[in-house]
Design an enzyme around this catalytic site. Structure first.
Site, PDB file in Angstrom:
ATOM      1  N   HIS A  89      30.429  -1.756 -56.270  1.00  0.00           N
ATOM      2  CA  HIS A  89      30.286  -0.018 -56.472  1.00  0.00           C
ATOM      3  C   HIS A  89      30.402  -0.342 -58.261  1.00  0.00           C
ATOM      4  O   HIS A  89      29.544   0.374 -58.765  1.00  0.00           O
ATOM      5  CB  HIS A  89      31.765   0.398 -56.424  1.00  0.00           C
ATOM      6  CG  HIS A  89      31.773   0.233 -54.667  1.00  0.00           C
ATOM      7  ND1 HIS A  89      32.476   1.574 -54.247  1.00  0.00           N
ATOM      8  CD2 HIS A  89      31.655  -0.309 -53.672  1.00  0.00           C
ATOM      9  CE1 HIS A  89      32.271   1.372 -52.730  1.00  0.00           C
ATOM     10  NE2 HIS A  89      32.113   0.268 -52.449  1.00  0.00           N
ATOM     11  N   GLN A 106      23.216 -13.281 -59.577  1.00  0.00           N
ATOM     12  CA  GLN A 106      22.370 -13.098 -58.452  1.00  0.00           C
ATOM     13  C   GLN A 106      20.963 -12.665 -58.807  1.00  0.00           C
ATOM     14  O   GLN A 106      19.794 -13.218 -58.367  1.00  0.00           O
ATOM     15  CB  GLN A 106      22.973 -12.253 -57.200  1.00  0.00           C
ATOM     16  CG  GLN A 106      22.087 -12.165 -56.109  1.00  0.00           C
ATOM     17  CD  GLN A 106      22.660 -11.609 -55.001  1.00  0.00           C
ATOM     18  OE1 GLN A 106      23.975 -12.032 -54.382  1.00  0.00           O
ATOM     19  NE2 GLN A 106      22.642 -10.254 -54.484  1.00  0.00           N
ATOM     20  N   ASP A 148      27.415  -0.464 -43.802  1.00  0.00           N
ATOM     21  CA  ASP A 148      26.115   0.108 -43.815  1.00  0.00           C
ATOM     22  C   ASP A 148      25.271  -1.016 -43.368  1.00  0.00           C
ATOM     23  O   ASP A 148      24.178  -0.824 -43.376  1.00  0.00           O
ATOM     24  CB  ASP A 148      25.824   0.954 -45.002  1.00  0.00           C
ATOM     25  CG  ASP A 148      25.966  -0.193 -46.199  1.00  0.00           C
ATOM     26  OD1 ASP A 148      26.782  -1.077 -46.127  1.00  0.00           O
ATOM     27  OD2 ASP A 148      25.226   0.067 -47.282  1.00  0.00           O
ATOM     28  N   GLN A 149      25.921  -2.361 -43.382  1.00  0.00           N
ATOM     29  CA  GLN A 149      24.995  -3.556 -43.439  1.00  0.00           C
ATOM     30  C   GLN A 149      23.930  -3.585 -42.310  1.00  0.00           C
ATOM     31  O   GLN A 149      22.897  -4.041 -42.496  1.00  0.00           O
ATOM     32  CB  GLN A 149      25.813  -4.673 -43.624  1.00  0.00           C
ATOM     33  CG  GLN A 149      26.668  -4.611 -44.760  1.00  0.00           C
ATOM     34  CD  GLN A 149      27.575  -5.716 -44.786  1.00  0.00           C
ATOM     35  OE1 GLN A 149      28.184  -6.650 -43.801  1.00  0.00           O
ATOM     36  NE2 GLN A 149      28.827  -5.571 -45.809  1.00  0.00           N
TER      37      GLN A 149
HETATM   38  N1  UDP Z   1      26.707 -11.134 -56.583  1.00  0.00           N
HETATM   39  C1  UDP Z   1      26.348 -11.924 -57.738  1.00  0.00           C
HETATM   40  N2  UDP Z   1      26.548 -13.186 -57.543  1.00  0.00           N
HETATM   41  C2  UDP Z   1      26.949 -13.835 -56.481  1.00  0.00           C
HETATM   42  C3  UDP Z   1      26.891 -12.998 -55.302  1.00  0.00           C
HETATM   43  C4  UDP Z   1      26.705 -11.566 -55.466  1.00  0.00           C
HETATM   44  O1  UDP Z   1      26.022 -11.333 -58.935  1.00  0.00           O
HETATM   45  O2  UDP Z   1      27.236 -15.097 -56.442  1.00  0.00           O
HETATM   46  C5  UDP Z   1      26.383  -9.447 -56.761  1.00  0.00           C
HETATM   47  C6  UDP Z   1      25.038  -9.190 -56.335  1.00  0.00           C
HETATM   48  O3  UDP Z   1      24.039  -9.278 -57.182  1.00  0.00           O
HETATM   49  C7  UDP Z   1      25.337  -7.658 -55.904  1.00  0.00           C
HETATM   50  C8  UDP Z   1      27.027  -7.654 -55.525  1.00  0.00           C
HETATM   51  O4  UDP Z   1      27.360  -8.909 -56.262  1.00  0.00           O
HETATM   52  O5  UDP Z   1      25.150  -6.832 -57.015  1.00  0.00           O
HETATM   53  C9  UDP Z   1      27.408  -7.486 -54.209  1.00  0.00           C
HETATM   54  O6  UDP Z   1      27.052  -6.204 -53.909  1.00  0.00           O
HETATM   55  P1  UDP Z   1      26.524  -5.964 -52.266  1.00  0.00           P
HETATM   56  O7  UDP Z   1      26.256  -4.593 -52.311  1.00  0.00           O
HETATM   57  O8  UDP Z   1      25.370  -6.789 -52.072  1.00  0.00           O
HETATM   58  O9  UDP Z   1      27.707  -6.509 -51.198  1.00  0.00           O
HETATM   59  P2  UDP Z   1      29.218  -6.238 -51.404  1.00  0.00           P
HETATM   60  O10 UDP Z   1      29.753  -7.130 -52.176  1.00  0.00           O
HETATM   61  O11 UDP Z   1      29.424  -4.965 -51.813  1.00  0.00           O
HETATM   62  O12 UDP Z   1      29.603  -6.505 -49.928  1.00  0.00           O
END
Ligand code: UDP
Length: 486
Positions: free
Chosen positions: A17, A360, A399-400
């Site tokens: 978020h 990422q 939502d995945q």
């Molecule tokens: N992310 C990152 N490095 C990592 C793993 C994830 O920067 O090693 C970031 C990714 O780029 C994304 C966020 O963490 O912006 C994860 O958000 P996402 O909506 O994909 O999944 P959530 O963490 O909410 O399940």
């Protein structure tokens, strides 16, 4: 001189978020050179973003000459919500949310009043999706607000119609995964692919039940807005034209996909990446399109068997791979097997490297990366589409599953892996992973087509976000609206 538009961007303290909220904040500043933005998340998350800052005090971003300020609000707790603590305490999330809502609403009211008293009054509140009270707090002070929806507009449409006359049919069939639900303006959806908060978490005993009640409150809040609610969505017209037409009741503005600023470095986040050199140098030495990148976002856990199958499958592909296994996941695995856990499991890595956290977007942008094995969090999906990297989808909650459907069926830039039915997380078998990687990286015509489509969508998204593109125009319309009301 007319007053400057001032946006207060509020967000729930999860990385998934915070990242899109901060990226939107920076885009607002870039779109309106006279605008101010105050970015606000909880004190605990703020301290993780700015470890050197004094506790609970604001920080500012010098890149924006003090136009971007960070001011935390209180969620009423000392330690915040610890990801997956529901594993040991099923009430952890629901208890946290009760405190977050009560203390958060009070504290954000205080932030708005303090900014006004400082001669920096807020002209628009922009709040991400788990803070429905933000609209009321703003309205009480005569300030208009906009929801920032950080999932696909298709998911917004599903929630909208669920809370407007279609809850009963979903509830009745919630235990029948293949039942097809027909919602206005949308293709039929299997119950299994609906957001899990509408099928699993509607039960009061569910550990994530408050996600359901919060979303219910959110859609009620939007209905109270006059004349119509404004909803900014992290998507673009090109990606979701059909779904955009399925929500006519509110002013929905697609302004995404928002990505990190042009410097290429990820914004301040809750997690700190490992030393860049560790994985970027490694990537530099690999041929174009040869590396499998694996990450399941900031929240998902992993059981020992899941990790073992994953590594076995990755070794089986014969491709080099870069795998994110977060520190908290390692710690949980270690305690599971009494100490030696992750080190032992990671010992057989031959063809790959494991990191605790990486930048990422930087990794996905590297020419060596040929596919992304992802849990399909919406940020990860958008980052992969924007960088043209085909996906192997392993969706789990929220939502995945819907996001995976967009990837596989709508845009055809990836394949969805079948998992064995072991609870909601599922188990991805090594052989299935190997098969899926081959379907996007292999020599078949189908794999070449997936790669071609990934290139097409990368171009479409770049256009939407570029000068004069559809998302840029939507954002300008929003900024101009805020300027008129100042
Ligand atoms: N992310 C990152 N490095 C990592 C793993 C994830 O920067 O090693 C970031 C990714 O780029 C994304 C966020 O963490 O912006 C994860 O958000 P996402 O909506 O994909 O999944 P959530 O963490 O909410 O399940």
């Amino acid at each position: 001189m007319p007053p400057r538009p001032h946006f207060l961007v509020l967000t729930f303290p999860f990385q998934g978020h915070v990242a899109p909220a901060l990226r939107l904040a920076r885009r607002l500043l870039a779109a309106a050179p006279d605008a101010l933005v105050t970015f606000s998340t909880t004190e605990v998350a703020h301290r993780r973003m700015f470890p050197a800052a004094k506790p609970d005090v604001g920080d500012s971003d010098s890149d924006f000459d003090g136009r971007l300020e960070f001011l935390p609000f209180s969620d009423g707790t000392e330690a915040g919500y610890v990801a997956r603590s529901t594993a040991t305490n099923p009430d952890a999330f629901n208890t946290y949310m009760a405190s977050f809502h009560a203390a958060g609403a009070r504290s954000v009211g205080g932030v708005l009043d303090a900014l006004a008293a400082r001669g920096r009054p807020v002209s628009r509140v922009v709040y991400s999706l788990l803070l429905p009270w933000a609209a009321d707090v703003a309205r009480d002070r005569g300030i208009p607000s906009a929801l920032y929806w950080i999932q696909p507009v298709a998911v917004f449409a599903i929630y909208y119609h669920y809370f407007h006359g279609h809850a009963a049919v979903v509830h009745e069939h919630r235990h029948d995964p293949s039942f097809q639900v027909q919602l206005p303006g949308l293709a039929p959806q299997a119950v299994a692919d609906l957001p899990s908060f509408l099928t699993v978490s509607t039960e009061p005993s569910d550990p994530l039940h408050s996600a359901f009640t919060t979303l219910r409150d959110l859609f009620e809040t939007l209905d109270r807005e006059r004349p119509r609610a404004t909803v900014l969505v992290n998507t673009c017209q090109e990606l979701e034209r059909g779904a955009l037409a399925a929500v006519g009741a509110h002013d929905v503005l697609p302004v995404g996909p928002v990505l990190p600023s042009a410097s290429g470095d990820e914004d301040a986040g809750i997690y700190k990446p490992d030393d860049d050199a560790k994985y970027m140098d490694w990537l530099d030495a690999k041929p174009a399109g040869s590396v499998v990148y694996v990450a399941f976002g900031s929240l998902a856990g992993m059981a020992r068997e899941q990790l073992e199958e994953l590594l076995l499958g990755l070794e089986g592909t014969g491709m080099p791979y870069l795998c994110v296994i977060r520190k908290d996941v390692r710690a949980a695995l270690s305690s599971e097997v009494g100490g030696a856990g992750t080190d032992q499991a990671l010992a057989p890595l031959k063809n790959g490297v494991a990191v605790e956290w990486c930048d990422q977007v930087k990794v996905l942008s590297h020419a060596a990366v040929g596919c992304f094995v992802t849990h399909c969090g919406w940020n990860s999906v958008l980052e992969s589409v924007a960088t043209g990297v085909p996906m192997v989808c392993v969706p789990r909650v929220s939502d995945q599953r819907m996001n995976a459907q967009l990837v596989e069926r709508e845009w055809r830039v990836g394949v969805r892996a079948q998992v064995t039915d072991q609870g909601i997380a599922g188990l991805l078998r090594a052989e299935e992973l190997r098969r899926c990687v081959d379907e996007v990286m292999g020599d078949s015509e189908a794999a070449a087509e997936v790669r071609r489509m990934a290139g097409e969508w990368k171009r479409a998204v770049a256009e939407a976000m570029g000068e004069g593109g559809s998302s840029g125009r939507s954002l300008m319309a929003f900024v101009d609206g805020a300027r008129c009301a100042v």
